[in-house]
Design a protein around this motif. Sequence first.
Motif, PDB file in Angstrom:
ATOM      1  N   LEU A   1       2.473  -7.519  -6.612  1.00  0.00           N
ATOM      2  CA  LEU A   1       2.540  -6.056  -6.780  1.00  0.00           C
ATOM      3  C   LEU A   1       2.357  -5.336  -5.456  1.00  0.00           C
ATOM      4  O   LEU A   1       1.459  -5.672  -4.671  1.00  0.00           O
ATOM      5  N   LEU A   2       3.197  -4.348  -5.224  1.00  0.00           N
ATOM      6  CA  LEU A   2       2.980  -3.408  -4.130  1.00  0.00           C
ATOM      7  C   LEU A   2       2.046  -2.338  -4.684  1.00  0.00           C
ATOM      8  O   LEU A   2       2.477  -1.491  -5.477  1.00  0.00           O
TER       9      LEU A   2
ATOM     10  N   TRP B   1       8.801  -9.002  -6.666  1.00  0.00           N
ATOM     11  CA  TRP B   1       7.862  -8.060  -6.050  1.00  0.00           C
ATOM     12  C   TRP B   1       7.988  -6.733  -6.795  1.00  0.00           C
ATOM     13  O   TRP B   1       8.959  -5.998  -6.633  1.00  0.00           O
ATOM     14  N   ILE B   2       6.996  -6.424  -7.628  1.00  0.00           N
ATOM     15  CA  ILE B   2       7.013  -5.183  -8.409  1.00  0.00           C
ATOM     16  C   ILE B   2       6.605  -4.007  -7.513  1.00  0.00           C
ATOM     17  O   ILE B   2       5.541  -4.014  -6.900  1.00  0.00           O
TER      18      ILE B   2
ATOM     19  N   VAL C   1      13.234 -12.774  -2.254  1.00  0.00           N
ATOM     20  CA  VAL C   1      12.190 -11.879  -2.743  1.00  0.00           C
ATOM     21  C   VAL C   1      12.899 -10.694  -3.392  1.00  0.00           C
ATOM     22  O   VAL C   1      13.587  -9.923  -2.717  1.00  0.00           O
ATOM     23  N   ILE C   2      12.745 -10.582  -4.689  1.00  0.00           N
ATOM     24  CA  ILE C   2      13.468  -9.577  -5.469  1.00  0.00           C
ATOM     25  C   ILE C   2      12.564  -8.370  -5.720  1.00  0.00           C
ATOM     26  O   ILE C   2      11.501  -8.495  -6.322  1.00  0.00           O
ATOM     27  N   ILE C   3      12.979  -7.209  -5.242  1.00  0.00           N
ATOM     28  CA  ILE C   3      12.209  -5.978  -5.472  1.00  0.00           C
ATOM     29  C   ILE C   3      12.574  -5.422  -6.840  1.00  0.00           C
ATOM     30  O   ILE C   3      13.742  -5.187  -7.147  1.00  0.00           O
ATOM     31  N   ASP C   4      11.575  -5.240  -7.668  1.00  0.00           N
ATOM     32  CA  ASP C   4      11.749  -4.750  -9.035  1.00  0.00           C
ATOM     33  C   ASP C   4      11.006  -3.426  -9.166  1.00  0.00           C
ATOM     34  O   ASP C   4       9.784  -3.391  -9.278  1.00  0.00           O
ATOM     35  N   ASN C   5      11.749  -2.320  -9.119  1.00  0.00           N
ATOM     36  CA  ASN C   5      11.128  -0.988  -9.217  1.00  0.00           C
ATOM     37  C   ASN C   5      10.735  -0.688 -10.660  1.00  0.00           C
ATOM     38  O   ASN C   5      11.578  -0.734 -11.557  1.00  0.00           O
ATOM     39  N   ARG C   6       9.447  -0.419 -10.860  1.00  0.00           N
ATOM     40  CA  ARG C   6       8.927  -0.057 -12.189  1.00  0.00           C
ATOM     41  C   ARG C   6       8.089   1.219 -12.065  1.00  0.00           C
ATOM     42  O   ARG C   6       6.871   1.191 -12.174  1.00  0.00           O
TER      43      ARG C   6
END
Length: 322
Positions: A91-92, A34-35, A63-68
């Motif tokens: 995508l959030l 989850w970006i 569910v892996i949160i990937d901060n970009r």
Amino acid sequence: MNHFRALSLGASLLCAACAQAQTAATYPVKPVRWIAPVLAGGGGDLIARAVAPKLSEAWGQQVIIDNRPGANTIIGAQVVAKAKPDGYTILLAIDGTLVMNPFLYSKLPYDPFKDFEPIAKVADIPSIFEANNNVPVKTVQDVISLAKAKPGELNMGVSTPTSQVQASLFNMMAGVNIVQVPYKGGTTQITGLMAGDIQLGMESANVSIPLWREGRIKIIGLTGAKRLTIAPEIPSIGETLSGFDLDIWQSVVAPAGTPKEIIARLHASLAKTMANEEVRQKLLAVGIEPTISKSPDEFATFIKSQADVREKVIKAVGMKLD
């Protein structure tokens, strides 16, 4: 021969449909990335971190949160736009990602209207129209009357592209000329408001409401159409200026081409999670209003309506970020 080819083609399409249905029925079978195109700890990130554990629990997959973060959410959005459309990268998407960036930038590395499959709007992060305690206004109508009596003399702090659009829309709909004063961040803006450097401002509810309850600022109204669960006594600007509805909102989208069955599964899971009382209370406590689109199609219609409003305002005031 043609009859044979037709049968073969029909069989192939049927097999493909069966495979897609099977994929959707078992989805997900591996972790979902989850970006979040924002810094850890911000409003959008708080939503992802409240929701992700419930999705992991429901799916039996992490569910892996990937901060970009960076470039007004463009960096994270680009990652998802180019990802494989299999439901394992989502995508959030903040409102700016989908309905402001295309009008604020001459070129984008993604097309918000073609590169994503809408899933659902999941939260509103209300903005507050506020005033310094010494300004003789209490209501939206008071502000309009004062601004008309003193054209060009009132000023309003803005610290984000969204707040600039909100302030510009207010000027357009109210027929006034409140001068915008840019700030590099919400913290410096709210400090300037309390110090009297500016008279009015637009700031997030989670920042403004505690200060209002302490008597340090005045709250004039909400930028969204609905009143807040945590402060139902605050009116919306739209109750005076009919049709004014310009909140910051958060949503979930997937790469274009993601199977409709997987989109439907994602929507159903998000709907259940956003209705979870633990999730709701966690978000409400920080001034975030949980919500859910009735369907992906309804959310797609909402995106279009929001884009129409923001394009009109952005073009009218000549805003550009490149």
